[in-house]
Design a protein around this motif. Structure first.
Motif, PDB file in Angstrom:
ATOM      1  N   PHE A   1      22.492  12.636  10.837  1.00 58.33           N
ATOM      2  CA  PHE A   1      21.905  13.859  10.275  1.00 58.33           C
ATOM      3  C   PHE A   1      22.278  14.008   8.806  1.00 58.33           C
ATOM      4  O   PHE A   1      21.415  14.258   7.954  1.00 58.33           O
ATOM      5  N   ALA A   2      23.547  13.826   8.491  1.00 56.21           N
ATOM      6  CA  ALA A   2      24.004  13.961   7.103  1.00 56.21           C
ATOM      7  C   ALA A   2      23.372  12.888   6.209  1.00 56.21           C
ATOM      8  O   ALA A   2      22.918  13.191   5.099  1.00 56.21           O
ATOM      9  N   SER A   3      23.319  11.662   6.678  1.00 55.84           N
ATOM     10  CA  SER A   3      22.753  10.569   5.884  1.00 55.84           C
ATOM     11  C   SER A   3      21.251  10.728   5.673  1.00 55.84           C
ATOM     12  O   SER A   3      20.733  10.434   4.595  1.00 55.84           O
TER      13      SER A   3
ATOM     14  N   ALA B   1      23.275  18.359  22.266  1.00 56.63           N
ATOM     15  CA  ALA B   1      24.569  18.932  22.647  1.00 56.63           C
ATOM     16  C   ALA B   1      25.486  19.077  21.433  1.00 56.63           C
ATOM     17  O   ALA B   1      26.378  19.916  21.433  1.00 56.63           O
ATOM     18  N   GLY B   2      25.237  18.288  20.391  1.00 55.59           N
ATOM     19  CA  GLY B   2      26.011  18.394  19.159  1.00 55.59           C
ATOM     20  C   GLY B   2      25.545  19.542  18.274  1.00 55.59           C
ATOM     21  O   GLY B   2      26.050  19.721  17.169  1.00 55.59           O
ATOM     22  N   ASN B   3      24.577  20.309  18.778  1.00 51.34           N
ATOM     23  CA  ASN B   3      24.043  21.476  18.068  1.00 51.34           C
ATOM     24  C   ASN B   3      23.476  21.135  16.699  1.00 51.34           C
ATOM     25  O   ASN B   3      23.564  21.934  15.762  1.00 51.34           O
ATOM     26  N   LEU B   4      22.901  19.956  16.582  1.00 45.58           N
ATOM     27  CA  LEU B   4      22.248  19.578  15.334  1.00 45.58           C
ATOM     28  C   LEU B   4      20.816  20.116  15.369  1.00 45.58           C
ATOM     29  O   LEU B   4      20.235  20.304  16.449  1.00 45.58           O
ATOM     30  N   PRO B   5      20.227  20.382  14.218  1.00 49.65           N
ATOM     31  CA  PRO B   5      18.926  21.047  14.193  1.00 49.65           C
ATOM     32  C   PRO B   5      17.792  20.188  14.749  1.00 49.65           C
ATOM     33  O   PRO B   5      17.711  18.984  14.486  1.00 49.65           O
ATOM     34  N   VAL B   6      16.959  20.860  15.514  1.00 49.63           N
ATOM     35  CA  VAL B   6      15.805  20.240  16.135  1.00 49.63           C
ATOM     36  C   VAL B   6      14.571  21.022  15.703  1.00 49.63           C
ATOM     37  O   VAL B   6      14.601  22.254  15.684  1.00 49.63           O
ATOM     38  N   ALA B   7      13.507  20.305  15.367  1.00 46.27           N
ATOM     39  CA  ALA B   7      12.249  20.936  14.988  1.00 46.27           C
ATOM     40  C   ALA B   7      11.215  20.717  16.088  1.00 46.27           C
ATOM     41  O   ALA B   7      11.272  19.724  16.814  1.00 46.27           O
TER      42      ALA B   7
ATOM     43  N   GLY C   1      11.783  18.515  21.257  1.00 47.22           N
ATOM     44  CA  GLY C   1      11.717  18.640  19.808  1.00 47.22           C
ATOM     45  C   GLY C   1      12.204  17.347  19.185  1.00 47.22           C
ATOM     46  O   GLY C   1      12.554  16.391  19.881  1.00 47.22           O
ATOM     47  N   VAL C   2      12.200  17.313  17.864  1.00 45.08           N
ATOM     48  CA  VAL C   2      12.589  16.108  17.134  1.00 45.08           C
ATOM     49  C   VAL C   2      13.739  16.432  16.191  1.00 45.08           C
ATOM     50  O   VAL C   2      13.897  17.568  15.750  1.00 45.08           O
ATOM     51  N   PRO C   3      14.555  15.443  15.865  1.00 45.39           N
ATOM     52  CA  PRO C   3      15.668  15.692  14.945  1.00 45.39           C
ATOM     53  C   PRO C   3      15.141  16.098  13.571  1.00 45.39           C
ATOM     54  O   PRO C   3      14.230  15.461  13.035  1.00 45.39           O
ATOM     55  N   VAL C   4      15.692  17.151  13.025  1.00 39.83           N
ATOM     56  CA  VAL C   4      15.317  17.560  11.676  1.00 39.83           C
ATOM     57  C   VAL C   4      15.681  16.420  10.725  1.00 39.83           C
ATOM     58  O   VAL C   4      16.760  15.846  10.805  1.00 39.83           O
ATOM     59  N   GLY C   5      14.743  16.081   9.853  1.00 40.29           N
ATOM     60  CA  GLY C   5      14.968  15.011   8.899  1.00 40.29           C
ATOM     61  C   GLY C   5      14.489  13.660   9.373  1.00 40.29           C
ATOM     62  O   GLY C   5      14.667  12.663   8.676  1.00 40.29           O
TER      63      GLY C   5
ATOM     64  N   GLU D   1      24.269   7.577  20.508  1.00 44.78           N
ATOM     65  CA  GLU D   1      24.381   8.805  21.309  1.00 44.78           C
ATOM     66  C   GLU D   1      23.011   9.297  21.745  1.00 44.78           C
ATOM     67  O   GLU D   1      22.877   9.900  22.802  1.00 44.78           O
ATOM     68  N   GLY D   2      22.014   9.058  20.901  1.00 41.72           N
ATOM     69  CA  GLY D   2      20.665   9.515  21.205  1.00 41.72           C
ATOM     70  C   GLY D   2      20.554  11.028  21.151  1.00 41.72           C
ATOM     71  O   GLY D   2      21.459  11.743  20.731  1.00 41.72           O
TER      72      GLY D   2
END
Length: 168
Positions: free
Chosen positions: A61-63, A158-164, A84-88, A145-146
């Protein structure tokens, strides 16, 4: 009221073949147990081994956010719609016949550009990392991790990273 007589075939006279409540509950329990076991086996299925770099979901996510990598979600449209999909990220269904060409277009033809692949649980991304390395992509990175978690960690969601929401 008398119960129907049971013939030697095990069927009651005058009744169609139906499951008894007890048998239905037993079969339903087996189905649930089987589905749960199947999900656990799928979740902990080992990903194919490879010698390419790996990133945690937080690192990916950061990269991706800083422009250091192109993050590609290789799952199916059904999965994108569901979670949803990973933001970015960009989305390219790995089942496409022209997957490598579509990825090359997304990378503006630069097969040496760093690209990280994410799927649901890290199994498909590991397979695709190997295939793309063999196809001449030189900086392919796995996110094991997927989206849903694996042995490598809890996953994007589960890592609470943003999803769009997928806009497909």
């Amino acid at each position: 009221m008398q119960s129907p007589r049971v013939k030697a075939t095990g069927r009651a006279e005058g009744r169609s073949t139906v499951l008894s409540r007890r048998n239905f509950i037993a079969l339903a329990g087996l189905a649930v147990t089987g589905a749960t076991a199947g999900a656990l086996i799928w979740r902990f299925q080992p990903a194919p081994d490879h010698d390419q770099p790996r990133l945690s979901v937080a690192e990916a996510f950061a990269s991706a956010g800083s422009g250091q990598i192109t993050l590609v979600d290789i799952r199916t449209p059904r999965e994108w719609r569901s979670t949803g999909v990973p933001v970015g990220s960009i989305q390219i269904d790995m089942r496409r016949d022209d997957f490598t060409e579509a990825l090359s277009v997304a990378l503006q033809g630069d097969r040496s550009a760093p690209v990280a692949l994410i799927c649901a649980r890290g199994v498909r991304s590991a397979r695709m990392v190997r295939q793309l390395a063999e196809a001449g992509f030189s900086q392919i990175i796995d996110v094991p991790e997927g989206m849903l978690g694996s042995r490598a960690g809890p996953g994007w969601i589960a890592g609470n990273l943003p999803v769009a929401r997928w806009q497909g």
